[in-house]
Enzyme design. Structure first.
Site, PDB file in Angstrom:
ATOM      1  NE  ARG A  49       0.189   1.648   3.294  1.00 37.16           N
ATOM      2  CZ  ARG A  49       1.097   2.552   3.545  1.00 37.16           C
ATOM      3  NH1 ARG A  49       2.372   2.200   3.709  1.00 37.16           N
ATOM      4  NH2 ARG A  49       0.808   3.821   3.626  1.00 37.16           N
ATOM      5  N   GLY A  50       0.234   2.409  -0.079  1.00 38.38           N
ATOM      6  CA  GLY A  50       0.987   3.652  -0.231  1.00 38.38           C
ATOM      7  C   GLY A  50       1.105   3.946  -1.720  1.00 38.38           C
ATOM      8  CB  ALA A  51       0.448   7.030  -3.640  1.00 37.48           C
ATOM      9  NE  ARG A  94      -6.183   0.966  -1.842  1.00 39.27           N
ATOM     10  CZ  ARG A  94      -5.501   1.512  -0.825  1.00 39.27           C
ATOM     11  NH1 ARG A  94      -4.237   1.238  -0.653  1.00 39.27           N
ATOM     12  NH2 ARG A  94      -6.101   2.328   0.020  1.00 39.27           N
ATOM     13  CD  GLN A 205      -3.222   3.074   6.752  1.00 43.07           C
ATOM     14  OE1 GLN A 205      -3.834   3.516   7.715  1.00 43.07           O
ATOM     15  NE2 GLN A 205      -3.784   2.888   5.575  1.00 43.07           N
ATOM     16  CG  ASP A 246      -2.909   8.533  -1.202  1.00 42.59           C
ATOM     17  OD1 ASP A 246      -2.461   7.383  -1.254  1.00 42.59           O
ATOM     18  OD2 ASP A 246      -2.953   9.182  -0.140  1.00 42.59           O
ATOM     19  CG  ASN A 256      -2.211  12.134   2.484  1.00 41.09           C
ATOM     20  OD1 ASN A 256      -1.572  11.297   1.843  1.00 41.09           O
ATOM     21  ND2 ASN A 256      -1.967  12.367   3.766  1.00 41.09           N
TER      22      ASN A 256
HETATM   23  O1  MRU Z   1      -4.546   3.409   2.073  1.00 36.44           O
HETATM   24  P1  MRU Z   1      -3.065   3.514   1.960  1.00 36.44           P
HETATM   25  O2  MRU Z   1      -2.317   3.053   3.152  1.00 36.44           O
HETATM   26  O3  MRU Z   1      -2.535   2.960   0.667  1.00 36.44           O
HETATM   27  O4  MRU Z   1      -2.938   5.076   1.901  1.00 36.44           O
HETATM   28  C1  MRU Z   1      -1.945   5.737   1.329  1.00 36.44           C
HETATM   29  C2  MRU Z   1      -1.222   6.447   2.377  1.00 36.44           C
HETATM   30  O5  MRU Z   1      -0.471   5.830   3.083  1.00 36.44           O
HETATM   31  C3  MRU Z   1      -1.359   7.844   2.591  1.00 36.44           C
HETATM   32  O6  MRU Z   1      -2.464   8.485   2.213  1.00 36.44           O
HETATM   33  C4  MRU Z   1      -0.049   8.538   2.376  1.00 36.44           C
HETATM   34  O7  MRU Z   1      -0.029   9.653   3.163  1.00 36.44           O
HETATM   35  C5  MRU Z   1       0.236   8.878   0.963  1.00 36.44           C
HETATM   36  S1  MRU Z   1       0.874   7.557   0.082  1.00 36.44           S
HETATM   37  C6  MRU Z   1       2.502   8.036  -0.189  1.00 36.44           C
END
Ligand code: MRU
Length: 364
Positions: A49-51, A94, A205, A246, A256
């Site tokens: 996960r995470g963009a 996603r 997270q 994101d 985000n």
């Molecule tokens: O739902 P996730 O854990 O994939 O969400 C993404 C994130 O962790 C955040 O929104 C983050 O701040 C940006 S992703 C680099």
């Protein structure tokens, strides 16, 4: 453990391994992705996960799809047609992170430029690796730029207090992270920093991932509840907010993790600078307004329940509310550009408006 990254090619050369973030910080487990379906599931189920990481896993997913397709010995037209289907399949995993479509489209374009399935597959292989390398480098440079902001806030005798929301660190990318890259750079440069870590309900997270990776790197930090940030800002206990992103629109609206907008409002009310850090791959220049960013809505059970480790070390999930309570679970929100002090990207730092973003991205 020593930092080993979030994604690596499998030793067999026909798979990819990702660190399973659903089990952190309790277990360090890598899972093997052996085809398109595995890559899509890793993204959709949030093992990865995470963009930034999503974009990289999807890029490798394109290569894995190519491996599967080529085993049927297709002609080039069939290869590309099936690869396009794979691209749509990955993109639908996603909806919010802009890096997902960006990574997939980049890999698809590499394959389209080839003349045979074999050369297309080689281009996908090299392209996925190169994307991981260049995104890690982009994050390193975000750190260099953001370091200047932290250095400018440094004071004798007290650390620079940075509040962050969710996880936009090493775990959300291949390395370094976005929001945490400046923190790591400052820490390495000997600047005293301290991070206020929002727990980030519902999936926590912040508590699970940000706290873990900051501890691994020896960066001082304190976990706080999601609602504490405004209180700390009023008391002068936050020097700056740095969050990840994101997806960011042409005019600088920032999608985000849910709750980011409230932090930005509190920051504005208290004259605390609010920065979003992101690689250029997170900009979606096709969108002008944040209202047009699709916001993922996830299962309400993530709100109703919480997972953690019991005293005997086993993992358990518990119900937080009456059994019949309904819950809604929006995973992201949008912070309007007007509340954003600046955007930190690999090309430098700019204000969140259309002209400044365009000028910064021209330097690419
Ligand atoms: O739902 P996730 O854990 O994939 O969400 C993404 C994130 O962790 C955040 O929104 C983050 O701040 C940006 S992703 C680099």
């Amino acid at each position: 453990m020593a930092w080993q990254g979030t994604i690596r090619p499998g030793a067999d050369r026909i798979s990819v391994e990702v660190l399973d973030q659903r089990l952190l910080p309790y277990r360090e487990t890598w899972i093997s992705l052996r085809g398109l379906a595995d890559a899509r599931a890793a993204i959709a189920d949030m093992a990865a996960r995470g963009a930034g990481l999503i974009g990289n896993v999807a890029a490798y997913g394109m290569w894995l799809a190519g491996l599967e397709i080529i085993s049927d010995k297709p002609d080039m037209e069939t290869f590309l047609s099936r690869l396009r289907q794979a691209a749509e399949c990955l993109k639908s995993a996603r909806p919010t992170a802009g890096n997902l479509a960006w990574g997939v489209d980049r890999l698809l374009a590499l394959a389209v430029g080839q003349t045979s399935p074999e050369s297309a597959l080689a281009a996908l292989d090299e392209g996925a690796r190169e994307l991981a390398r260049s995104e890690a480098e982009a994050c390193r440079r975000i750190g260099e730029h953001g370091l200047k902001l932290i250095a400018a806030s440094a004071k004798q005798g007290t650390p620079v207090n940075i509040l962050t929301h969710c996880n936009a660190g090493k775990l959300a990318f291949v390395d370094w992270g976005s929001a945490l890259a400046p923190v790591y750079a400052a820490h390495a440069a000997g600047i005293s920093v301290h991070v206020w870590v929002d727990e980030t309900r519902p999936r926590n997270q912040g508590a699970r991932l940000t706290a873990w990776e900051l501890a691994e790197s020896g960066v001082p930090h304190t976990l706080i509840t999601d609602n504490a940030g405004g209180h700390l800002m009023r008391r002068g206990m936050v020097d700056m907010v740095i969050v990840g992103a994101d997806r960011v629109t042409r005019r600088g609206d920032v999608a985000n993790k849910i709750g980011t907008y409230l932090k930005a409002l509190a920051a504005r009310d208290n004259n605390v600078p609010f920065y979003a850090a992101l690689p250029a791959s997170t900009f979606d220049l096709a969108l002008l307004k944040g209202d047009d960013i699709p916001i993922e809505e996830r299962d309400g059970d993530e709100v109703r329940r919480v997972e953690g480790q019991t005293r005997d070390g086993s993992l358990a999930e518990v119900l937080l509310c009456p059994k019949r309570t309904a819950a809604r679970n929006w995973a992201f929100d949008v912070t309007p550009a007007e509340l954003v002090t600046g955007l930190i990207c690999e090309h430098g730092i700019c204000r969140a408006n259309e002209a400044d973003i365009a000028a910064l991205l021209k330097m690419a």
